[in-house]
Design an enzyme around this catalytic site. Structure first.
Site, PDB file in Angstrom:
ATOM      1  N   LYS A 112       0.841  -1.188   0.000  1.00  0.00           N
ATOM      2  CA  LYS A 112       0.000   0.000   0.000  1.00  0.00           C
ATOM      3  C   LYS A 112       0.879   1.243   0.000  1.00  0.00           C
ATOM      4  CE  LYS A 112      -0.605  -0.483   5.038  1.00  0.00           C
ATOM      5  NZ  LYS A 112      -1.604  -0.720   6.105  1.00  0.00           N
ATOM      6  N   GLN A 144       3.948  -5.062   4.135  1.00  0.00           N
ATOM      7  CA  GLN A 144       3.715  -5.643   5.454  1.00  0.00           C
ATOM      8  C   GLN A 144       3.225  -7.075   5.304  1.00  0.00           C
ATOM      9  OE1 GLN A 144       0.759  -2.756   6.756  1.00  0.00           O
ATOM     10  NE2 GLN A 144       2.229  -1.818   8.165  1.00  0.00           N
ATOM     11  N   ARG A 180     -18.741  -2.621  10.911  1.00  0.00           N
ATOM     12  CA  ARG A 180     -18.246  -2.301  12.245  1.00  0.00           C
ATOM     13  C   ARG A 180     -19.263  -2.734  13.296  1.00  0.00           C
ATOM     14  NH1 ARG A 180     -16.716   3.978  10.610  1.00  0.00           N
ATOM     15  NH2 ARG A 180     -15.945   3.420   8.550  1.00  0.00           N
ATOM     16  N   ARG A 211      -7.383   7.887  17.214  1.00  0.00           N
ATOM     17  CA  ARG A 211      -7.820   6.500  17.032  1.00  0.00           C
ATOM     18  C   ARG A 211      -6.593   5.641  16.778  1.00  0.00           C
ATOM     19  NH1 ARG A 211     -10.991   5.262  11.873  1.00  0.00           N
ATOM     20  NH2 ARG A 211      -9.246   3.890  11.315  1.00  0.00           N
ATOM     21  N   GLU A 243      -4.385   6.885  13.713  1.00  0.00           N
ATOM     22  CA  GLU A 243      -5.218   7.847  12.992  1.00  0.00           C
ATOM     23  C   GLU A 243      -5.401   9.102  13.842  1.00  0.00           C
ATOM     24  OE1 GLU A 243      -6.228   7.601  10.001  1.00  0.00           O
ATOM     25  OE2 GLU A 243      -6.272   5.487   9.441  1.00  0.00           O
TER      26      GLU A 243
END
Length: 302
Positions: free
Chosen positions: A137, A175, A220, A254, A271
């Site tokens: 990414k 990763q 979520r 966050r 975040e």
């Protein structure tokens, strides 16, 4: 009465599920809160006692313009989170800073433009022989843009993706993909004024076939963060504060954590600029957020 700008943009506001709850909580806390578009040239930002970044998510395709806007706003009023935090946290190179300060993070390898993508991928895989899959990414991005999951057999495809990122002037981040994500999802912990508020579980986004499930409201669910997850998240915030020389906790933050191969929590992302704070999944989160804002502005909550 303190005036507060809650910053979004025209495209992002309809999917900002926090905004309505935050507006109500701010008013209850004695704050005059207004929803403002960062791209609106008619807004006089100097007229606000504070400007709070909430969902200016169109910045992803206009990062230089967004950072320039942040600089202009920070010059005339209080920007939250502060400008140095914004600059640092919008580039996942911060993972190296956290690791250097002893915070357990997902192992991260950075591949800068100018290098050989194929050689970099081979070297990464040699160093992570236990990883059946891995992720590539950009270090700057949001909402899973340009994030892809690869099996080891698709190393050539991964190298091609690194090359595409380089062609756009981006640094690539490699990763290992940890199996715990498919099993347990990730835990997103939310803090207001440096104090833990609540957490959610986020379902896996990266599918084995290479497709990406962009995070949605339905992906979520509320989750109670475990003690070890909270300890790692708090350590990450303390490390960020030390890295940036902050003299007080951030108004909001966050920390996204997952379980490593040994079962211990590790930081996936930090975040600190414009994260979703998952307010619909907590009874008291909006009030805690508004009270943290009011305290920072010196307003006595009603």
């Amino acid at each position: 009465m303190s005036r507060l700008a809650l910053v979004t943009d025209e495209v992002s506001l309809p999917i900002d599920y926090d905004m309505a709850l935050l507006l109500d909580a701010c008013r209850a806390a004695g704050l005059v809160a207004e929803v403002c578009d960062w791209e609106d040239p008619a807004v006089d930002w100097s007229g606000f006692d504070a400007v709070l970044l909430r969902s200016p998510w169109s910045y992803v395709d206009r990062l230089p313009a967004f950072l320039a806007w942040c600089e202009r706003v920070a010059a005339v009023t209080d920007l939250h989170n502060p400008l140095p935090v914004v600059r640092w946290s919008l580039n996942k190179l911060y993972m190296a800073d956290l690791a250097a300060r002893g915070v357990p993070v997902v192992p991260s390898t950075f591949v800068r433009p100018g290098g050989d993508p194929s050689a970099a991928v081979r070297q990464f895989l040699d160093g992570h022989s236990e990883a059946a899959e891995f992720v590539v990414k950009p270090t700057v991005g949001a909402y899973s843009k340009d994030v892809q999951r690869f099996s080891r057999s698709r190393a050539a495809d991964a190298a091609a993706h690194v090359a595409r990122l380089h062609s756009e002037g981006l640094v690539a981040l490699l990763q290992p993909y940890l199996e715990s994500v498919d099993r347990d999802g990730e835990t997103d912990l939310i803090y207001f004024g440096g104090v833990y508020s609540h957490a959610i579980r986020k379902s896996p986004m990266l599918m084995p076939d290479g497709t990406v499930n962009v995070p949605t409201f339905d992906s979520r669910t509320p989750r109670t963060a475990e003690d070890d997850e909270r300890a790692v998240a708090s350590a990450a915030l303390a490390a960020a504060g030390a890295q940036l020389g902050l003299d007080r906790p951030l108004v909001y933050a966050r920390v996204d954590v997952i379980r490593g191969s040994d079962g211990a929590p590790i930081v996936l992302e930090l975040e600190l600029c414009e994260p979703s704070l998952n307010l619909p999944f907590t009874d008291h989160g909006p009030t805690r957020f508004a009270e943290a804002i009011a305290e920072r502005l010196g307003v006595s909550a009603r």
